[in-house]
Scaffold this active site. Structure first.
Site: not given
Ligand code: ZN
Length: 268
Positions: A123, A171, A174
């Protein structure tokens, strides 16, 4: 639990080739409330709204205060948690070479925090982020996760929320917005093929603290049994798990003596 059943389970574990399959019960004993029970988070916050990524993005724009209240509850649920004796017993079993992997439905990262090496999180996990722009996944510690929640809560309670992305961590690859890498309602489980392969390839599937009600992960014990594994179940009450051997009680009380007995070697 009778001593006889424990001896039988310990002998099965002592032979090696076990895989553990864990669920909410083991986290609950470590201080994380179960979300699905009456009075739990999903009882008070509609999972169709708060448990889906689209719902959360909409709430951020339309009802930021409600979303902030939800995130504050989530923060409280995870902030006080720590690995417990059941998590540590599985680490001991892995270090002794008797446990190949832990498959877990929990998203709290407590197995890794305890020291488990091979953990398959079907999960997903709050201890990882996944970039919405490039898909890059990276590890996040629990304190980074909690800091991210704090920033989001502050942002939501500010006068104006410019965009959902403005509330998310960045991130490292990027610079795009990254979300916690958990599996929301309606999303496909992660690494299910790997979990199935592990369960079916195990000699013993040690099922701990799960009712087996959430599918498709809930089908793993049956898949393991069909493939010839013996299923040992540790739980506080009746479940939907088709088990060969049932040990009743809290995982934190059942697993430590069971693992000690398994590690003391084969008895004559
Ligand atoms: Zn990225």
């Amino acid at each position: 639990m009778t001593g006889h059943r424990r001896a039988e389970a310990a002998a099965l574990l002592a032979a090696g080739g076990a895989v553990a399959f864990t669920g909410a019960g083991i986290s609950q004993e470590s201080g994380i409330p179960t979300f699905r029970d009456p009075g739990g988070i999903w009882d008070r916050f509609d999972p169709d709204e708060y448990g889906t990524w689209e719902g959360v993005a909409r709430l951020a724009m339309e009802r930021p205060d409600d979303l902030a209240s939800f995130l504050a509850e989530l923060r409280a649920a995870f902030a006080g948690a720590a690995p417990g004796p059941a998590h540590r017993s599985l680490v001991e079993l892995e270090r002794a070479g008797l446990l190949d992997a832990v498959i877990t439905q929990n998203v709290d990262g407590l197995h890794q925090e305890a020291g488990s090496e091979r953990v398959v999180e079907v999960h997903g996990s709050f201890s990882r982020t996944s970039c919405l722009a490039c898909g890059h996944r990276e590890a996040a510690t629990r304190s980074e996760f909690l800091e991210g929640l704090d920033r989001a809560i502050l942002g939501l309670r500010a006068a104006f929320v410019p965009s959902m992305a403005s509330l998310l961590p960045r991130c490292s690859r990027c610079g795009g917005p990254a979300r916690p890498d958990f599996v929301a309602f309606g999303e496909a489980p992660h690494d299910l093929a790997e979990a199935e392969t592990l369960a079916r390839g195990s000699r013993v599937l040690l099922v701990v603290g799960t009712h087996g009600e959430v599918f498709p992960a809930g089908a793993l014990p049956d898949a393991a049994r069909e493939a010839g594994a013996t299923v040992i179940e540790v739980s506080r009450g009746d479940t939907h798990i088709g088990a060969d051997l049932r040990l009743r009680g809290e995982a934190g009380r059942v697993l430590p003596p069971l693992v000690r007995e398994a590690l003391s070697g084969p008895r004559s």
